[in-house]
Design a protein around this motif. Structure first.
Motif, short mmCIF file in Angstrom:
data_model
loop_
_atom_site.label_atom_id
_atom_site.label_comp_id
_atom_site.label_asym_id
_atom_site.label_seq_id
_atom_site.Cartn_x
_atom_site.Cartn_y
_atom_site.Cartn_z
N GLY A 1 23.44 -4.88 29.67
CA GLY A 1 22.03 -5.16 29.43
C GLY A 1 21.67 -5.64 28.04
O GLY A 1 20.51 -5.57 27.64
N ARG A 2 22.66 -6.14 27.31
CA ARG A 2 22.37 -6.64 25.95
C ARG A 2 23.43 -7.68 25.58
O ARG A 2 24.52 -7.73 26.16
N TRP A 3 23.09 -8.51 24.60
CA TRP A 3 24.04 -9.49 24.09
C TRP A 3 24.93 -8.81 23.04
O TRP A 3 24.45 -8.10 22.16
N VAL A 4 26.23 -9.02 23.14
CA VAL A 4 27.19 -8.45 22.19
C VAL A 4 28.05 -9.56 21.61
O VAL A 4 28.27 -10.60 22.24
N TRP B 1 22.41 -13.47 11.00
CA TRP B 1 20.97 -13.58 11.26
C TRP B 1 20.59 -12.90 12.57
O TRP B 1 19.61 -12.17 12.65
N ALA B 2 21.41 -13.12 13.61
CA ALA B 2 21.14 -12.54 14.93
C ALA B 2 21.26 -11.02 14.90
O ALA B 2 20.43 -10.31 15.48
N LEU B 3 22.28 -10.51 14.23
CA LEU B 3 22.48 -9.06 14.17
C LEU B 3 21.36 -8.38 13.39
O LEU B 3 20.86 -7.31 13.79
N GLU B 4 20.95 -8.97 12.29
CA GLU B 4 19.89 -8.36 11.47
C GLU B 4 18.56 -8.29 12.20
O GLU B 4 17.73 -7.44 11.90
#
Length: 272
Positions: A205-208, A232-235
């Motif tokens: 249920g999430r992007w990893v 940028w995506a992780l932050e």
């Protein structure tokens, strides 16, 4: 010579980034606060500085450090491009052991701001909403049919790129192809990264995205690089770190890839 290499990073130059204030995109980070056509220039400087620090390149560290280093880099880049460039470029920054900074430029395709600074990555099977990256074009994502040993040259971005070039050659991918190959870690069979991009997969249920160690010497992580668009995506919570076994990929599954030139691009896994 074993130490005959430079640090480098590739990023997008795009006059469309100057439109961020008028588009009310206030979550872009450095590009929101600084009217600049260079995509995430601060993050690109940061990772070159981390690499210079790892190899103890004192002159390079001095050139890149602090607000002064970032501002000097921005000004030098602007001077290299010149005032008349109106179309986007793939812009390469190289830094030598002696702290010499040089640039290269090539044309690149137009990309919408929503693919550069998305509010969210839409899940598989869902259409793109407002301020979400478009799902077209969709790239074909394949696995390398060999494995790659993690090293400081996969952890940091340098001109020593034989492992990435070999991976692309094995899958017959040209630079202009809308295809990407994923490197597989020799030690544990997990996905390290793409040859030119960071991958994101839908799990639970999430992007990893593959984990990256804070420092090379820690021995943790996937063995890949801490990409700028990845950071940028992780932050911003668009994805989280998680190990991704190569044998967990499913033919036809939707994914995303990203890099500092094209932003976030839709992909489909093909187990060819």
């Amino acid at each position: 010579m074993a130490d005959d290499f430079s640090l480098f990073t590739s990023l997008r130059y795009d006059p469309a980034l100057l439109e961020l204030p008028s588009k009310n995109i206030d979550y872009a980070g450095w590009n929101s606060a600084n009217r600049s056509p260079f995509y995430m220039l601060d993050y690109h400087r940061d990772r070159m500085l981390r690499a210079a620090t790892h190899w103890k390149w004192e002159k390079a560290i001095q050139v890149l450090s602090g607000e002064e280093g970032l501002e000097a880099l921005r000004k030098a880049a602007e001077e290299f491009i010149g005032p008349c460039q109106t179309t986007p470029l793939r812009f390469k920054i190289l830094v030598s052991r002696e702290g010499v900074v040089s640039f290269e430029k090539n044309n690149t395709a137009p990309v919408g701001l929503e693919n550069l600074f998305p509010l969210r990555l839409p899940p598989p099977g869902s259409p793109s909403g407002p301020q979400e990256p478009r799902k077209t074009p969709s790239w074909t994502i394949v696995l390398d049919n060999d494995q790659t040993a993690a090293s400081e040259y996969t952890h940091f971005k340098t001109t020593k790129r034989d492992m990435y070039n070999s991976s692309r050659e094995r899958r017959a991918i040209a630079l202009t192809d809308e295809r990407e190959v994923l490197l597989v870690n020799h030690d544990d069979g997990s996905i390290m990264e793409g040859s030119l991009t960071t991958p994101y997969f839908w799990r639970d249920g999430r992007w990893v995205t593959p984990p990256v160690a804070a420092t090379f010497n820690s021995g943790a992580g996937s063995g890949g690089q801490d990409g700028t668009s990845r950071r940028w995506a992780l932050e911003r919570g668009l994805a989280v770190e998680q190990a991704i076994p190569a044998n967990s990929l499913v033919d036809g599954e939707e994914c995303w890839i990203s890099n500092g030139v094209r932003g976030f691009i839709a992909g489909v896994v093909r187990l060819e």
